[in-house]
Structures are given as C-alpha cells and as structure tokens.
Design a protein around this motif. Structure first.
Motif, short mmCIF file in Angstrom:
data_model
loop_
_atom_site.label_atom_id
_atom_site.label_comp_id
_atom_site.label_asym_id
_atom_site.label_seq_id
_atom_site.Cartn_x
_atom_site.Cartn_y
_atom_site.Cartn_z
N MET A 94 20.69 -20.17 -3.44
CA MET A 94 19.92 -18.81 -2.86
C MET A 94 19.31 -18.18 -4.11
SD MET A 94 19.44 -19.09 0.23
CE MET A 94 20.09 -20.39 1.58
N THR A 95 20.18 -18.33 -5.39
CA THR A 95 19.77 -17.61 -6.39
C THR A 95 18.67 -18.04 -7.02
OG1 THR A 95 21.96 -16.74 -6.96
CG2 THR A 95 20.63 -16.36 -8.79
N ILE A 96 18.46 -19.28 -7.06
CA ILE A 96 17.35 -19.90 -7.97
C ILE A 96 16.23 -20.17 -6.95
CG2 ILE A 96 18.11 -22.40 -7.38
CD1 ILE A 96 16.76 -21.16 -10.79
N LEU A 97 16.33 -20.26 -5.62
CA LEU A 97 15.30 -20.50 -4.81
C LEU A 97 14.06 -19.57 -4.97
CD1 LEU A 97 15.24 -22.63 -2.71
CD2 LEU A 97 15.82 -21.07 -0.72
N PRO A 98 14.48 -18.09 -4.86
CA PRO A 98 13.18 -17.31 -4.94
C PRO A 98 12.31 -17.57 -6.45
CG PRO A 98 15.20 -16.06 -4.68
CD PRO A 98 15.72 -17.28 -4.84
N THR A 99 13.00 -18.04 -7.38
CA THR A 99 12.24 -18.43 -8.83
C THR A 99 11.21 -19.74 -8.30
OG1 THR A 99 14.09 -17.61 -10.13
CG2 THR A 99 12.46 -19.03 -11.19
N ILE A 100 11.99 -20.72 -7.64
CA ILE A 100 11.19 -21.79 -7.25
C ILE A 100 9.86 -21.50 -6.37
CG2 ILE A 100 11.13 -24.08 -5.90
CD1 ILE A 100 14.30 -24.27 -6.95
N PHE A 101 10.24 -20.57 -5.46
CA PHE A 101 8.98 -20.11 -4.83
C PHE A 101 8.09 -19.33 -5.29
CE2 PHE A 101 11.97 -19.82 -0.82
CZ PHE A 101 11.96 -21.16 -0.57
#
Length: 444
Positions: free
Chosen positions: A42-49
């Motif tokens: 969940m921490t890396i997901l916003p960066t991917i988005f």
C-alpha cells in the motif's frame, strides 16, 4: 438523457462485480503478504498510480469532453491529432522515466525489477487513454465497463493461480503482486485498442471535416493540463501520505514496524471495505463528464439542475445505507482480512470520510464538465493542506495517534465536498437545497 441513465446503470452494475473482485484481491494480498507486506504494498501503490497518471495525461477526460461537444464528422480529425500528441508525449516520458527511475528513493527496499515494470506502464496507459477517452465521449460505456471488470478479473485470477500453486518468499511475493497488477493493465490495453481499431475502421468510411490542428491541441491541452495538474497534486499527496502518516505515528511513540502495520490495516482493510460502494460514484464521474459537457455547451440549465439533483439523491441513498452497514458490522467485515479489532475501529471512525468521498466524485465530474477545473484544483489544495496539517498535529500526539490521523482525513474530505457542492450550485443556478434559481437558458 436515456444514454446517460443507461451508462450509469451499466457501469454501476459491472463496477459492483469489479469491486467484489477487488475485495477478494485484497483478501488474497492480506493473507499472502501479511500485515507488514500489505503495508509495503500500500505504500508503493500511490507512486505507481502517480506514474500511471502522468502517462495518461488525463486524455480520457479531455478527449471525452471534446468528442461530446463536437459533431461526429470532426471525430476522425480529433483522434488523429490526439494520437499524434500521445506518441510525442509517451516518447518524452519514457526517456525521462528511464533516466530518473534509478534515483527515485521510494523504490529502495523493494525488488529491483519493480522499477522497470512500472516503466512499462507508461506506453500501456498512454495509448489506452486515447481509446478510453473516445468511448467515454461517445457514451459507449459498455466498453469502459468491460475493461474495468477485465482488469479486476485478470488480477484476481493471476494472484490466485500464482499463490495457489507456487511458494514465494516475502520479497518475491511483493514482486508477484505488483507484476500481476501491471499485467492486468496490459490486458485492458489489448482489449481497448482492439475495440478502438474496429471502431476507427467505421469512422474512416464516414464523411469527415478537418479542424485546425492548433485548435484541436489547444482544446485538448486546455483540459488535460489543468486536470493533470489537479490529479497530479492528488497523486503526489497520495504518494507522500503513507510517509506522513507513518512519520506522525512514529513521532507519537510507535516503532516503524508497528506504524507500517497500522497503516496497512488502515489502507488495505478499512479503506478497501469503505471504498467498495464508490463504484457507483466512479460510474457517475465517468458518465457525468461528457453528459455535463454536452448539456452545458447547449446552455440547458434545467437538465444540469436535474442531473445534480438526481446525482445527489442517489448518493445520499446508497451512501447513508453503506456507512451504516460498515459501522454496525465492522468487526465481521474486517475479520475477512485480519483477526484484529483495530481495523474494525478504523472502519467505524472513517464513516464521514467514506460518505463524503461518495459525493466528491460526481461533483468533480460536474466541475470538469462545467469548465471549472481551476476551481476544483484550488479546493483540493486547500482541503489537502488542512487535512495533512491535522494529521501531523493530532497524529503525532501519543494520546491520539491513529485516531488523530483519521480525524484529519475526515476533515479534509468533508471540507472538499462542501466547497465543490457550493461552487457547482452557484454555477448552474440552484440553491444548496437544490431549488432552481434560473430559467432554462442564461448567459454563461
């Protein structure tokens, strides 16, 4: 209007199935990654988005708006220029991404392949955006609905098969989870591009008129640039939100590991459940952008007022029912992910965040359709600054911790909703109680 209602119903129905699949996806992730692994995911997901957002350049919004406002004979020319812009932008973004990705510290601590898998998203998302924007502008919501459902189905099937028949260590499990997410986007790309090629063959056989290239690009950029700025700000704040929340919790006395686990329960469990009904809000957003754009270009304010009234009443109906169920059955719902009472408390405390978030999405659809992107951007900035300020202030206090974080999140969403709502009401000539003030036509 009939197309408008059919679009909402079809999108909502398929999105309901998609959100059900999303719950199953998050349950698999929770059980396979564990609380700490889910927190890292969940921490890396916003960066991917964030990278996906940059790749899209908000072309679905700008193309759909322009297509909805123009006659059919101009569509071929609009698409030609849109594809040219997309190719140029994709090449530039790929070069910049390849140069900068090795130095982005957010990816430190993750499998090295993740950086380059994310780079693959850029051309996939860019060209998918052209097809998505065209189908949205033509009100062909069936293809949009199928693509959204297909993404979730591929992700579920991929995770189930890989975790069912293979064993991975913690780092590899995280890599597999992100790889499956990106693979699902590639499948959507193949589907929408195929549908777009078939549709384009029909367009080529129809009479067409050319628009000046500068006019087309100016109209596309007039929407894409501010909308991308708005979404980029939201994505950037979403990308740094995990670190702000965890920093506040650590300052309040928690260890980094416990802070990550609590963040994982907040975003991976409570948010997954609370955002489930948002498929209706998202369906409204997709349908409202071209519908409001077309209606506003015709100065039909009575229809705009009717759309707003119906959107708000629909949101009240399902929103109140949803948050009531979440509050009463929070322990039972969160136990599907983890046997933890903490995530149930988070879900109960976040009811204002979820309820008002359901209103924000259709209101943003109105603001984009009404050419009020700049106003929407300012609203987001103000609400985010206030929300983050409260998160850092209360979340850093040992006596508040995550409760303080949740108060900040609730405050930001309530404020954003109220600002959007009052602005839209004023623009289309209704009071906050949805009573019309103006006749069917008036000056812009």
């Amino acid at each position: 209007m009939a197309i408008y209602y059919k679009g909402i119903i079809f999108l909502a129905a398929t999105a309901f199935l998609g959100e059900g699949i999303e719950i199953l996806v998050n349950m698999i992730l929770a059980r396979e990654l564990g609380s700490h692994g889910l927190g890292l995911y969940m921490t890396i997901l916003p960066t991917i988005f964030l990278i996906a957002l940059l790749a899209s350049f908000e072309l679905p919004v700008s193309i759909s708006k322009f297509i909805a406002e123009r006659e059919d004979r101009y569509h071929r020319n609009i698409l030609h220029h849109a594809i040219t812009v997309t190719i140029t932008f994709t090449v530039i973004l790929l070069l910049v991404g390849a140069a900068l990705l090795p130095f982005i510290s957010v990816f430190n601590g993750y499998h090295p392949y993740i950086r380059w898998l994310v780079l693959l998203l850029i051309p996939v998302i860019s060209f998918t955006s052209v097809a998505r924007g065209y189908f949205m502008g033509r009100q062909q919501m069936g293809k949009i609905a199928v693509s959204n459902f297909l993404r979730k189905m591929v992700q579920l099937a991929g995770l189930f098969v890989l975790f069912r028949f293979f064993d991975f260590d913690s780092e590899s499990s995280l890599l597999v989870s992100i790889s499956v997410l990106i693979a699902s986007e590639i499948v959507v790309f193949l589907y929408l591009i195929l549908m777009f090629i078939v549709q384009f063959q029909t367009i080529r056989r129809q009479p067409f008129s050319n628009l000046n290239r500068k006019i087309v690009r100016k109209n596309l950029m007039a929407v894409s640039i501010p909308t991308t700025g708005m979404r980029l700000f939201s994505a950037l704040t979403g990308a740094i939100q995990p670190f702000i929340i965890k920093a506040a919790l650590v300052h309040a006395g928690l260890t980094g590991t416990i802070a990550t686990e609590q963040f994982g329960m907040l975003m991976g469990v409570a948010m997954s459940i609370g955002f489930f009904p948002a498929f209706i809000a998202h369906s409204l957003l997709i349908v409202l952008i071209p519908a409001v754009s077309k209606t506003y270009s015709e100065r039909d304010y009575v229809s705009l007022q009717k759309m707003l009234q119906q959107s708000m009443l629909l949101t009240v109906g399902y929103g109140v029912a949803a948050v009531t169920i979440f509050y009463i059955f929070a322990p039972q719902l969160t136990s599907l992910f983890f046997k933890s009472s903490t995530s149930a408390v988070y879900l109960q405390l976040l009811w204002p965040f979820f309820l008002f978030h359901y209103f924000v999405m259709p209101l943003q659809g109105f603001m984009i359709g009404l050419d009020m992107i700049k106003e929407a951007f300012f609203h987001i900035i103000w609400s985010t600054v206030i929300s983050f300020g409260i998160v850092l202030w209360l979340g850093s206090m040992p006596e508040w911790r995550m409760n303080g974080v949740i108060i900040g999140m609730n405050t930001g969403t309530v404020l954003l909703t109220l600002m959007h709502y009052v602005t839209v009401c004023k623009k289309i000539g209704v009071t906050v109680f949805l009573k019309g003030l103006y006749p069917k036509t008036m000056e812009r």
